[in-house]
Design an enzyme around this catalytic site. Structure first.
Site, PDB file in Angstrom:
ATOM      1  N   ASP A  79       0.822  -1.233   0.000  1.00  0.00           N
ATOM      2  CA  ASP A  79       0.000   0.000   0.000  1.00  0.00           C
ATOM      3  C   ASP A  79       0.849   1.274   0.000  1.00  0.00           C
ATOM      4  OD1 ASP A  79      -2.277  -1.759   0.522  1.00  0.00           O
ATOM      5  OD2 ASP A  79      -1.572  -1.809   2.588  1.00  0.00           O
ATOM      6  N   HIS A 139      -4.025  -1.822  -6.723  1.00  0.00           N
ATOM      7  CA  HIS A 139      -3.350  -0.582  -7.106  1.00  0.00           C
ATOM      8  C   HIS A 139      -4.411   0.411  -7.569  1.00  0.00           C
ATOM      9  CE1 HIS A 139       0.593  -2.945  -8.119  1.00  0.00           C
ATOM     10  NE2 HIS A 139       0.337  -2.869  -6.845  1.00  0.00           N
TER      11      HIS A 139
END
Length: 469
Positions: A55, A83
């Site tokens: 992340d 993503h």
């Protein structure tokens, strides 16, 4: 088989008896018997990797580089990755598709190291089509050696988590996307690959049924409608067929053909690597630089730039040791300001100060040539900012990152404290636009890890990445 030549093109790879003869018995003319020149090394590949627990904003860095890449590749993981890329105000979410698919000029490759859930792949493509993604099927290449994630792998993933909770009182915190069970099938050599699905379907059906039986013998509650599954898989297989290539040959041609910009987009991150991460709270693949070689069939010689991506602080989803975690107002502030919620799971992320022990460790494994530091703007409101610089056990610094999770839970973090810059950095587009105190923070991080910071991120969109060199 070479599509362009329309016949088997083996000659370029092998020696003939004639070659051998002329090589061992050089002719009298000295210019003819010279040793063959070594091949050019070919195109270099740029790799983008997460340097923390995932992340970190890899999608944004990939998106930036993909605008000028000919080829964007995924080498490991599955649709457990998430993503987010924002282009012209539109937010795209990618899980299996390389995020370079937004660029209409680039070809995207899903390598042999990726595990593919076909319903997930097509659903993801359709969701992004609604947001404006066009022509993706013409620009996607899928390796015939990639393993398939089946619906029952996902069910088993959930069952395993329930069992862990019951027996150990804790879970790993998987995304329940079937990734672990699929890699387990692969390692136990019972997995099925794309080439199996596109080969003799009768043979595939038998293997599929055997695999189901194997799982049912381990998990009595598992029910699978085999015939219905096979029918769907056959349909998905036909939709996939035009995109499938021999991945090794495809990458070889891409590396040794005309100059190309090739980008590899890592999923997950260094601390989630099956070998080097905070085991057992890790993913099931190698999300460090070696995964780019094994997951695409690329020789190490062809690896060029290796970019690590790190937030200006640290986050982690799920459970496991997290030395710099802030279970206080600061942690809450980072969580809220940073909108720290998992793209794939929707879970709140745990937050803490930037941990340079982790970044140095990730650098030892990956050999970063540069780093992207994202989400600096989230720190804008803080009075003071801390950075973890060392771990201590019983008051003594330890030079390494502990493999033993019990030990990692016990470490005491040594911090450096910086004054906050207390001003909005989100409009900064150049290094000089950043406040002096923010510049000092960045320089300290850079010097401590010993890797130059190439980008600093101060917001969500493409324009918010300040390029330093």
């Amino acid at each position: 088989y070479d599509e362009h030549l329309g016949k088997h093109n083996i000659m370029s790879f092998s020696w003939s008896a004639k070659d051998h003869k002329s090589y061992t018995n050089p002719p009298s003319n000295p210019t003819q018997g010279l040793k063959r020149p070594r091949n050019e090394t070919g195109n270099k590949v740029t790799v983008v990797l997460g340097a923390q627990w995932g992340d970190e904003g890899k999608g944004k860095v990939v998106d930036l580089l993909a605008t000028e890449s000919d080829l964007v590749c995924r080498c490991q993981g599955g649709n457990n990755a998430g993503h987010t890329v924002v282009v012209e105000g539109k937010e795209y979410d990618f899980h299996l598709l390389p995020s370079g698919i937004i660029n209409p000029k680039s070809i995207c490759v899903i390598g042999n190291g990726v595990v593919i859930h076909l319903p997930g792949l097509f659903e993801e493509a359709e969701n992004n089509e609604k947001k404006g993604l066009k022509g993706w099927e013409k620009r996607l290449i899928v390796s015939d050696r990639a393993h398939l994630v089946f619906d029952f792998h996902q069910v088993v993933d959930g069952i395993q988590e329930t069992q862990r909770q019951a027996t150990e009182g804790k879970i790993i915190g998987t995304t329940k996307k079937g990734i672990g069970p699929t890699y387990a099938s692969k390692a136990s050599r019972t997995g099925l690959r794309v080439c199996d699905l596109l080969g003799d379907f009768k043979e595939f059906s038998t293997k599929f049924k055997n695999l189901v039986k194997q799982y049912q013998s381990m998990y009595s509650s598992l029910t699978v409608d085999t015939e219905s599954q096979l029918k769907k898989l056959k349909e998905y297989g036909e939709r996939l067929r035009p995109m499938v290539r021999d991945g090794v040959y495809y990458m070889y041609e891409a590396l040794h053909g005309p100059p190309k910009k090739i980008l590899v987009e890592g999923a997950n991150a260094a601390l989630l690597d099956i070998d080097f991460g905070t085991y057992p709270f890790v993913t099931s693949s190698n999300c460090t630089v070696g995964g780019a070689c094994t997951g695409l069939g690329i020789p190490p010689l062809n690896i060029g730039e290796v970019y690590g991506v790190s937030k200006a602080y640290t986050t982690r989803v799920g459970i496991g040791a997290f030395p710099t975690e802030q279970l206080n107002v600061t942690g809450e502030l980072l969580q809220t300001r940073g909108h720290e919620v998992g793209v794939t799971t929707g879970r709140k992320r745990r937050c803490g100060w930037l941990d340079l022990v982790i970044l140095r460790y990730a650098h030892m494994i990956n050999g970063f040539t540069a780093i992207a530091l994202t989400k600096l703007d989230i720190l804008d409101v803080l009075d003071e900012i801390k950075v973890g610089v060392a771990y201590k056990i019983n008051g003594k610094r330890i030079p390494h990152f502990p493999a033993d999770m019990e030990l990692l839970h016990k470490v005491e973090v040594e911090y450096e404290t910086f004054p906050g810059w207390k001003s909005d950095t989100s409009a900064a587009r150049k290094w000089n636009n950043l406040p002096q105190k923010a510049q000092n923070y960045i320089r300290f991080v850079e010097n401590h890890i010993g890797v130059p910071i190439k980008w600093v991120g101060v917001g969500k969109s493409r324009e918010c990445m300040i390029q330093m060199f």
